[in-house]
Design a protein around this motif. Structure first.
Motif, mmCIF file in Angstrom:
data_model
loop_
_atom_site.group_PDB
_atom_site.id
_atom_site.type_symbol
_atom_site.label_atom_id
_atom_site.label_comp_id
_atom_site.label_asym_id
_atom_site.label_seq_id
_atom_site.Cartn_x
_atom_site.Cartn_y
_atom_site.Cartn_z
ATOM 1 N N GLY A 16 45.244 -13.017 -25.043
ATOM 2 C CA GLY A 16 43.925 -12.408 -25.814
ATOM 3 C C GLY A 16 43.241 -11.477 -25.179
ATOM 4 N N SER A 17 42.222 -11.478 -25.472
ATOM 5 C CA SER A 17 41.208 -10.340 -24.928
ATOM 6 C C SER A 17 39.651 -10.919 -24.847
ATOM 7 C CB SER A 17 40.773 -9.136 -25.605
ATOM 8 O OG SER A 17 42.750 -8.779 -26.119
ATOM 9 N N LEU A 18 38.798 -10.405 -23.546
ATOM 10 C CA LEU A 18 37.514 -10.727 -23.765
ATOM 11 C C LEU A 18 36.849 -9.075 -23.195
ATOM 12 C CD1 LEU A 18 37.579 -14.335 -22.491
ATOM 13 C CD2 LEU A 18 36.345 -13.209 -24.633
ATOM 14 N N ARG A 19 35.866 -8.860 -24.204
ATOM 15 C CA ARG A 19 35.155 -8.464 -23.018
ATOM 16 C C ARG A 19 33.146 -8.561 -22.189
ATOM 17 N NH1 ARG A 19 34.250 -2.503 -25.370
ATOM 18 N NH2 ARG A 19 33.496 -1.200 -23.839
ATOM 19 N N LEU A 20 33.574 -8.686 -21.266
ATOM 20 C CA LEU A 20 32.698 -8.880 -19.752
ATOM 21 C C LEU A 20 31.034 -7.550 -20.291
ATOM 22 C CD1 LEU A 20 34.107 -10.554 -17.302
ATOM 23 C CD2 LEU A 20 34.272 -11.650 -19.425
ATOM 24 N N PHE A 21 30.251 -8.027 -20.219
ATOM 25 C CA PHE A 21 28.789 -7.125 -20.463
ATOM 26 C C PHE A 21 28.135 -7.433 -18.458
ATOM 27 C CE2 PHE A 21 29.870 -4.722 -24.210
ATOM 28 C CZ PHE A 21 30.247 -6.519 -25.184
ATOM 29 N N CYS A 22 27.714 -6.145 -18.701
ATOM 30 C CA CYS A 22 26.607 -6.729 -16.839
ATOM 31 C C CYS A 22 25.168 -5.536 -17.656
ATOM 32 C CB CYS A 22 27.145 -6.530 -16.282
ATOM 33 S SG CYS A 22 25.961 -6.612 -14.765
ATOM 34 N N THR A 23 23.373 -6.400 -17.688
ATOM 35 C CA THR A 23 23.118 -4.961 -18.436
ATOM 36 C C THR A 23 22.847 -5.315 -15.825
ATOM 37 O OG1 THR A 23 23.035 -5.318 -20.278
ATOM 38 C CG2 THR A 23 20.745 -4.947 -19.184
ATOM 39 N N ALA A 24 21.696 -3.872 -15.719
ATOM 40 C CA ALA A 24 20.843 -3.798 -14.687
ATOM 41 C C ALA A 24 19.313 -3.682 -14.615
ATOM 42 C CB ALA A 24 21.864 -2.879 -13.674
ATOM 43 N N SER A 25 18.952 -4.270 -14.091
ATOM 44 C CA SER A 25 17.432 -3.796 -14.016
ATOM 45 C C SER A 25 16.759 -3.740 -12.736
ATOM 46 C CB SER A 25 16.788 -4.891 -14.324
ATOM 47 O OG SER A 25 17.149 -6.071 -14.331
ATOM 48 N N PHE A 68 42.575 -4.583 -17.646
ATOM 49 C CA PHE A 68 41.454 -4.363 -18.166
ATOM 50 C C PHE A 68 41.025 -3.044 -17.379
ATOM 51 C CE2 PHE A 68 40.568 -9.038 -14.803
ATOM 52 C CZ PHE A 68 41.913 -9.321 -16.171
ATOM 53 N N THR A 69 40.129 -2.905 -18.087
ATOM 54 C CA THR A 69 39.533 -1.309 -18.261
ATOM 55 C C THR A 69 38.164 -1.544 -17.987
ATOM 56 O OG1 THR A 69 40.681 0.014 -20.059
ATOM 57 C CG2 THR A 69 38.738 0.573 -19.741
ATOM 58 N N ILE A 70 37.831 -0.839 -17.256
ATOM 59 C CA ILE A 70 35.673 -1.049 -16.481
ATOM 60 C C ILE A 70 35.380 -0.052 -17.283
ATOM 61 C CG2 ILE A 70 35.863 0.354 -14.265
ATOM 62 C CD1 ILE A 70 34.022 -1.438 -13.205
ATOM 63 N N SER A 71 33.965 0.342 -17.346
ATOM 64 C CA SER A 71 33.099 1.027 -18.305
ATOM 65 C C SER A 71 32.152 0.762 -18.102
ATOM 66 C CB SER A 71 33.093 1.469 -19.743
ATOM 67 O OG SER A 71 33.625 0.299 -19.890
ATOM 68 N N GLN A 72 30.649 2.114 -17.788
ATOM 69 C CA GLN A 72 29.288 2.390 -17.898
ATOM 70 C C GLN A 72 29.267 2.859 -18.846
ATOM 71 O OE1 GLN A 72 28.478 3.758 -14.451
ATOM 72 N NE2 GLN A 72 29.357 5.367 -14.676
ATOM 73 N N ASP A 73 27.186 2.928 -19.028
ATOM 74 C CA ASP A 73 26.457 3.023 -19.684
ATOM 75 C C ASP A 73 25.702 3.409 -18.689
ATOM 76 O OD1 ASP A 73 24.365 4.398 -21.802
ATOM 77 O OD2 ASP A 73 25.220 3.672 -23.464
ATOM 78 N N PHE A 74 26.002 5.280 -18.356
ATOM 79 C CA PHE A 74 24.739 5.392 -17.153
ATOM 80 C C PHE A 74 23.114 4.943 -17.870
ATOM 81 C CE2 PHE A 74 24.287 6.890 -13.646
ATOM 82 C CZ PHE A 74 23.038 7.313 -13.488
ATOM 83 N N ALA A 75 22.997 5.752 -19.167
ATOM 84 C CA ALA A 75 22.060 5.253 -19.618
ATOM 85 C C ALA A 75 20.963 4.308 -19.899
ATOM 86 C CB ALA A 75 21.581 6.540 -20.643
ATOM 87 N N ASN A 77 22.628 1.452 -17.965
ATOM 88 C CA ASN A 77 22.556 0.606 -16.863
ATOM 89 C C ASN A 77 23.474 -0.564 -17.004
ATOM 90 O OD1 ASN A 77 20.820 2.619 -15.456
ATOM 91 N ND2 ASN A 77 19.119 1.507 -16.377
ATOM 92 N N SER A 78 24.490 0.232 -17.738
ATOM 93 C CA SER A 78 25.033 -1.037 -18.108
ATOM 94 C C SER A 78 26.067 -1.507 -17.877
ATOM 95 C CB SER A 78 24.997 -1.717 -19.764
ATOM 96 O OG SER A 78 25.896 -0.691 -20.795
ATOM 97 N N LEU A 79 27.237 -2.216 -17.983
ATOM 98 C CA LEU A 79 28.581 -2.704 -17.227
ATOM 99 C C LEU A 79 29.256 -2.951 -18.472
ATOM 100 C CD1 LEU A 79 30.992 -1.332 -15.190
ATOM 101 C CD2 LEU A 79 29.790 -3.768 -13.989
ATOM 102 N N SER A 80 31.041 -2.500 -18.340
ATOM 103 C CA SER A 80 31.736 -3.834 -19.236
ATOM 104 C C SER A 80 33.110 -3.410 -18.788
ATOM 105 C CB SER A 80 31.072 -3.582 -20.491
ATOM 106 O OG SER A 80 32.242 -2.127 -20.944
ATOM 107 N N LEU A 81 33.528 -5.272 -18.777
ATOM 108 C CA LEU A 81 34.721 -5.088 -18.731
ATOM 109 C C LEU A 81 35.770 -5.421 -19.625
ATOM 110 C CD1 LEU A 81 36.527 -5.115 -16.092
ATOM 111 C CD2 LEU A 81 36.379 -7.654 -15.531
#
Length: 121
Positions: A16-25, A68-75, A77-81
């Motif tokens: 199966g699949s999952l997607r993780l998220f991370c928000t930076a502040s 796995f694929t790591i990606s970011q949304d610079f604007a 401040n988020s990161l996902s996997l």
């Protein structure tokens, strides 16, 4: 200081699949690299994937490469996997981390609380 909050963990069957998220502040302008690490019960923490904030260049550990694929949304401040074709061996607590000096830093400066990923066979 930087605060990191993960979300998106859960339980899934093998394959199966999952997607993780991370928000930076906080003082995110000082971050050079962000990454995902994991720690399975009774094992040492290990790197999963890292990404340079400025260039978007990414590195993957052998165990995650191709799945796995790591990606970011610079604007934002988020990161996902994005994790595909998950295996029981991927079961672990997954941590988002950030560092001021680069992706080769050890250990990273800032850490989230972690999100649990459980893969059943």
């Amino acid at each position: 200081q930087v605060q990191l909050v993960e979300s998106g963990g859960g339980s899934v069957q093998a394959g199966g699949s999952l997607r993780l998220f991370c928000t930076a502040s906080g003082y995110t302008a000082g971050i050079s690299c962000m990454g995902w690490f994991r720690q399975a019960l009774g094992k040492e923490r290990e790197k999963v994937a890292r990404i340079w904030r400025s260039s978007g260049d990414a590195w993957y550990e052998h165990s995650s490469k191709g799945r796995f694929t790591i990606s970011q949304d610079f604007a934002k401040n988020s990161l996902s996997l994005a994790m595909n074709n998950l295996e029981p061996e991927d079961t672990a607590m997954y941590y988002c981390a950030a560092d001021r000096y680069g992706c080769s830093s050890h250990p990273f400066d800032y850490w989230g609380q972690g999100t649990q990923v459980t893969v059943s066979s």
